[in-house]
Write a protein that holds these residues in place. Structure first.
Motif, PDB file in Angstrom:
ATOM      1  N   VAL A 123     -22.246 -64.404   8.071  1.00 48.30           N
ATOM      2  CA  VAL A 123     -23.308 -64.742   7.124  1.00 48.30           C
ATOM      3  C   VAL A 123     -22.746 -65.328   5.818  1.00 48.30           C
ATOM      4  O   VAL A 123     -23.494 -65.899   5.022  1.00 48.30           O
ATOM      5  N   MET A 124     -21.442 -65.231   5.611  1.00 44.95           N
ATOM      6  CA  MET A 124     -20.843 -65.742   4.374  1.00 44.95           C
ATOM      7  C   MET A 124     -21.111 -67.232   4.182  1.00 44.95           C
ATOM      8  O   MET A 124     -21.346 -67.686   3.056  1.00 44.95           O
ATOM      9  N   SER A 125     -21.081 -67.995   5.248  1.00 44.44           N
ATOM     10  CA  SER A 125     -21.330 -69.435   5.093  1.00 44.44           C
ATOM     11  C   SER A 125     -22.731 -69.688   4.539  1.00 44.44           C
ATOM     12  O   SER A 125     -22.928 -70.570   3.702  1.00 44.44           O
ATOM     13  N   GLU A 126     -23.697 -68.894   4.973  1.00 33.71           N
ATOM     14  CA  GLU A 126     -25.073 -69.040   4.484  1.00 33.71           C
ATOM     15  C   GLU A 126     -25.210 -68.552   3.042  1.00 33.71           C
ATOM     16  O   GLU A 126     -25.857 -69.187   2.215  1.00 33.71           O
ATOM     17  N   LEU A 127     -24.592 -67.415   2.741  1.00 36.65           N
ATOM     18  CA  LEU A 127     -24.749 -66.803   1.418  1.00 36.65           C
ATOM     19  C   LEU A 127     -23.948 -67.495   0.328  1.00 36.65           C
ATOM     20  O   LEU A 127     -24.343 -67.499  -0.834  1.00 36.65           O
ATOM     21  N   LEU A 128     -22.829 -68.080   0.675  1.00 33.30           N
ATOM     22  CA  LEU A 128     -21.954 -68.633  -0.343  1.00 33.30           C
ATOM     23  C   LEU A 128     -21.810 -70.149  -0.233  1.00 33.30           C
ATOM     24  O   LEU A 128     -22.192 -70.893  -1.123  1.00 33.30           O
ATOM     25  N   GLU A 135     -27.225 -70.209  -8.346  1.00 31.53           N
ATOM     26  CA  GLU A 135     -27.146 -68.933  -9.072  1.00 31.53           C
ATOM     27  C   GLU A 135     -26.930 -67.771  -8.103  1.00 31.53           C
ATOM     28  O   GLU A 135     -26.171 -66.855  -8.393  1.00 31.53           O
ATOM     29  N   LYS A 136     -27.606 -67.813  -6.969  1.00 34.26           N
ATOM     30  CA  LYS A 136     -27.405 -66.770  -5.962  1.00 34.26           C
ATOM     31  C   LYS A 136     -25.994 -66.844  -5.383  1.00 34.26           C
ATOM     32  O   LYS A 136     -25.354 -65.823  -5.166  1.00 34.26           O
ATOM     33  N   ALA A 137     -25.504 -68.049  -5.155  1.00 34.58           N
ATOM     34  CA  ALA A 137     -24.148 -68.207  -4.645  1.00 34.58           C
ATOM     35  C   ALA A 137     -23.130 -67.626  -5.627  1.00 34.58           C
ATOM     36  O   ALA A 137     -22.154 -66.986  -5.212  1.00 34.58           O
ATOM     37  N   LYS A 138     -23.359 -67.810  -6.942  1.00 36.01           N
ATOM     38  CA  LYS A 138     -22.471 -67.238  -7.959  1.00 36.01           C
ATOM     39  C   LYS A 138     -22.477 -65.716  -7.887  1.00 36.01           C
ATOM     40  O   LYS A 138     -21.433 -65.072  -8.044  1.00 36.01           O
ATOM     41  N   LYS A 139     -23.659 -65.133  -7.667  1.00 33.80           N
ATOM     42  CA  LYS A 139     -23.758 -63.669  -7.559  1.00 33.80           C
ATOM     43  C   LYS A 139     -23.023 -63.155  -6.320  1.00 33.80           C
ATOM     44  O   LYS A 139     -22.365 -62.119  -6.365  1.00 33.80           O
ATOM     45  N   VAL A 140     -23.133 -63.886  -5.229  1.00 33.79           N
ATOM     46  CA  VAL A 140     -22.422 -63.517  -4.010  1.00 33.79           C
ATOM     47  C   VAL A 140     -20.915 -63.608  -4.252  1.00 33.79           C
ATOM     48  O   VAL A 140     -20.154 -62.705  -3.873  1.00 33.79           O
ATOM     49  N   MET A 141     -20.483 -64.670  -4.905  1.00 32.03           N
ATOM     50  CA  MET A 141     -19.059 -64.836  -5.215  1.00 32.03           C
ATOM     51  C   MET A 141     -18.563 -63.696  -6.104  1.00 32.03           C
ATOM     52  O   MET A 141     -17.492 -63.134  -5.878  1.00 32.03           O
ATOM     53  N   ALA A 142     -19.345 -63.335  -7.111  1.00 30.27           N
ATOM     54  CA  ALA A 142     -18.955 -62.239  -8.008  1.00 30.27           C
ATOM     55  C   ALA A 142     -18.845 -60.923  -7.239  1.00 30.27           C
ATOM     56  O   ALA A 142     -17.917 -60.146  -7.463  1.00 30.27           O
ATOM     57  N   ALA A 143     -19.775 -60.680  -6.339  1.00 32.90           N
ATOM     58  CA  ALA A 143     -19.721 -59.462  -5.520  1.00 32.90           C
ATOM     59  C   ALA A 143     -18.492 -59.477  -4.625  1.00 32.90           C
ATOM     60  O   ALA A 143     -17.776 -58.473  -4.497  1.00 32.90           O
ATOM     61  N   THR A 148     -12.329 -55.593  -1.441  1.00 31.65           N
ATOM     62  CA  THR A 148     -11.176 -55.831  -0.579  1.00 31.65           C
ATOM     63  C   THR A 148     -11.761 -56.132   0.795  1.00 31.65           C
ATOM     64  O   THR A 148     -11.808 -57.276   1.198  1.00 31.65           O
ATOM     65  N   LYS A 149     -12.267 -55.109   1.485  1.00 30.03           N
ATOM     66  CA  LYS A 149     -12.953 -55.330   2.764  1.00 30.03           C
ATOM     67  C   LYS A 149     -14.355 -55.856   2.478  1.00 30.03           C
ATOM     68  O   LYS A 149     -15.063 -55.331   1.616  1.00 30.03           O
ATOM     69  N   MET A 150     -14.757 -56.886   3.197  1.00 31.19           N
ATOM     70  CA  MET A 150     -16.087 -57.463   3.019  1.00 31.19           C
ATOM     71  C   MET A 150     -17.159 -56.472   3.476  1.00 31.19           C
ATOM     72  O   MET A 150     -17.004 -55.815   4.496  1.00 31.19           O
ATOM     73  N   ASP A 151     -18.237 -56.414   2.691  1.00 30.85           N
ATOM     74  CA  ASP A 151     -19.360 -55.535   2.987  1.00 30.85           C
ATOM     75  C   ASP A 151     -20.617 -56.413   3.061  1.00 30.85           C
ATOM     76  O   ASP A 151     -21.100 -56.913   2.033  1.00 30.85           O
ATOM     77  N   ILE A 152     -21.114 -56.611   4.279  1.00 32.56           N
ATOM     78  CA  ILE A 152     -22.253 -57.511   4.495  1.00 32.56           C
ATOM     79  C   ILE A 152     -23.463 -57.079   3.679  1.00 32.56           C
ATOM     80  O   ILE A 152     -24.134 -57.908   3.056  1.00 32.56           O
ATOM     81  N   LYS A 153     -23.751 -55.780   3.660  1.00 37.85           N
ATOM     82  CA  LYS A 153     -24.926 -55.272   2.946  1.00 37.85           C
ATOM     83  C   LYS A 153     -24.835 -55.596   1.452  1.00 37.85           C
ATOM     84  O   LYS A 153     -25.803 -56.067   0.853  1.00 37.85           O
ATOM     85  N   LEU A 154     -23.675 -55.367   0.834  1.00 40.44           N
ATOM     86  CA  LEU A 154     -23.521 -55.646  -0.595  1.00 40.44           C
ATOM     87  C   LEU A 154     -23.570 -57.154  -0.892  1.00 40.44           C
ATOM     88  O   LEU A 154     -24.114 -57.552  -1.925  1.00 40.44           O
ATOM     89  N   LEU A 155     -23.043 -57.956  -0.020  1.00 45.04           N
ATOM     90  CA  LEU A 155     -23.124 -59.414  -0.192  1.00 45.04           C
ATOM     91  C   LEU A 155     -24.571 -59.881  -0.096  1.00 45.04           C
ATOM     92  O   LEU A 155     -25.024 -60.710  -0.903  1.00 45.04           O
ATOM     93  N   GLN A 156     -25.302 -59.346   0.865  1.00 46.57           N
ATOM     94  CA  GLN A 156     -26.714 -59.701   1.030  1.00 46.57           C
ATOM     95  C   GLN A 156     -27.527 -59.242  -0.180  1.00 46.57           C
ATOM     96  O   GLN A 156     -28.378 -59.986  -0.674  1.00 46.57           O
ATOM     97  N   GLU A 157     -27.234 -58.023  -0.669  1.00 41.32           N
ATOM     98  CA  GLU A 157     -27.947 -57.523  -1.867  1.00 41.32           C
ATOM     99  C   GLU A 157     -27.681 -58.413  -3.073  1.00 41.32           C
ATOM    100  O   GLU A 157     -28.579 -58.666  -3.866  1.00 41.32           O
ATOM    101  N   ALA A 158     -26.439 -58.865  -3.231  1.00 36.43           N
ATOM    102  CA  ALA A 158     -26.116 -59.757  -4.353  1.00 36.43           C
ATOM    103  C   ALA A 158     -26.931 -61.034  -4.273  1.00 36.43           C
ATOM    104  O   ALA A 158     -27.373 -61.578  -5.287  1.00 36.43           O
ATOM    105  N   ASN A 159     -27.154 -61.527  -3.078  1.00 28.39           N
ATOM    106  CA  ASN A 159     -27.947 -62.736  -2.870  1.00 28.39           C
ATOM    107  C   ASN A 159     -29.435 -62.484  -3.112  1.00 28.39           C
ATOM    108  O   ASN A 159     -30.127 -63.327  -3.682  1.00 28.39           O
ATOM    109  N   ASP A 160     -29.914 -61.322  -2.692  1.00 33.54           N
ATOM    110  CA  ASP A 160     -31.360 -61.050  -2.712  1.00 33.54           C
ATOM    111  C   ASP A 160     -31.871 -60.556  -4.067  1.00 33.54           C
ATOM    112  O   ASP A 160     -33.044 -60.728  -4.365  1.00 33.54           O
ATOM    113  N   ASN A 161     -31.003 -59.932  -4.878  1.00 39.41           N
ATOM    114  CA  ASN A 161     -31.442 -59.377  -6.163  1.00 39.41           C
ATOM    115  C   ASN A 161     -31.550 -60.483  -7.206  1.00 39.41           C
ATOM    116  O   ASN A 161     -30.651 -61.302  -7.366  1.00 39.41           O
ATOM    117  N   ASP A 162     -32.675 -60.482  -7.891  1.00 33.53           N
ATOM    118  CA  ASP A 162     -32.882 -61.490  -8.960  1.00 33.53           C
ATOM    119  C   ASP A 162     -32.654 -60.912 -10.323  1.00 33.53           C
ATOM    120  O   ASP A 162     -32.764 -59.889 -10.704  1.00 33.53           O
TER     121      ASP A 162
END
Length: 162
Positions: A123-128, A135-143, A148-162
């Protein structure tokens, strides 16, 4: 005797230092859809025996040489693993660095042989990379930069939270 015919136009070639057989056994144990073959060649220049091998992970073929200590692996070359689920990320994050490897920032890790892997959610290609909202891509990048280990749920939350 192993068959060393490259079946791909471009095939990664890895140089190991006295541990080729161990590496091939390790990689074929980590990845379910894999196979390997090892044999020896005689160097015509000095008569020294060298181990060479082929292995396949999923549909990717690799060639390998047990060439000695002249060259080492570097993070400048890495293998990107596109993971469908968090369970797959968790599994690879546990087994690939086992026995002497190390984990790094943003889903990167080194295995015990020094080979660098990127363990990345599909899902990283879609989110980032393909996110239509910068702006959402920046939040995903910041998350991601905090992980260290990628966390899909936290990446998705970074994208979904406004």
């Amino acid at each position: 005797m192993a068959t060393f015919k490259a079946t791909q136009k471009v095939t990664p070639f890895l140089w190991f230092n006295g541990n080729l057989e161990e590496a091939l056994k390790f990689y074929t144990s980590v990845f379910k859809n894999s196979e390997s073959e090892v044999s020896s060649l005689t160097d015509p220049g000095n008569g020294r025996k060298m181990l060479v091998g082929t292995f396949r992970i999923e549909d990717q073929q690799f060639l390998a040489l047990d060439g000695g200590p002249m060259f080492n692996f570097s993070p400048a070359t890495s293998f990107y693993i596109n993971c469908k689920t968090q369970e797959e990320i968790d599994y690879l994050w546990e087994v690939l660095p086992a026995g002497g490897g190390k984990t790094n920032q943003c889903g990167w890790l080194d295995d015990k042989f020094g080979v660098t892997w990127q363990i990345v959610p599909e899902v990283m290609s879609e989110l980032l990379y393909n996110n239509e909202n910068p702006e959402k891509a920046k939040k995903v990048m910041a998350a991601m930069m905090k992980m260290t280990k990628m966390d899909i749920k936290l990446l998705q939350e970074a994208n979904d939270n406004d």
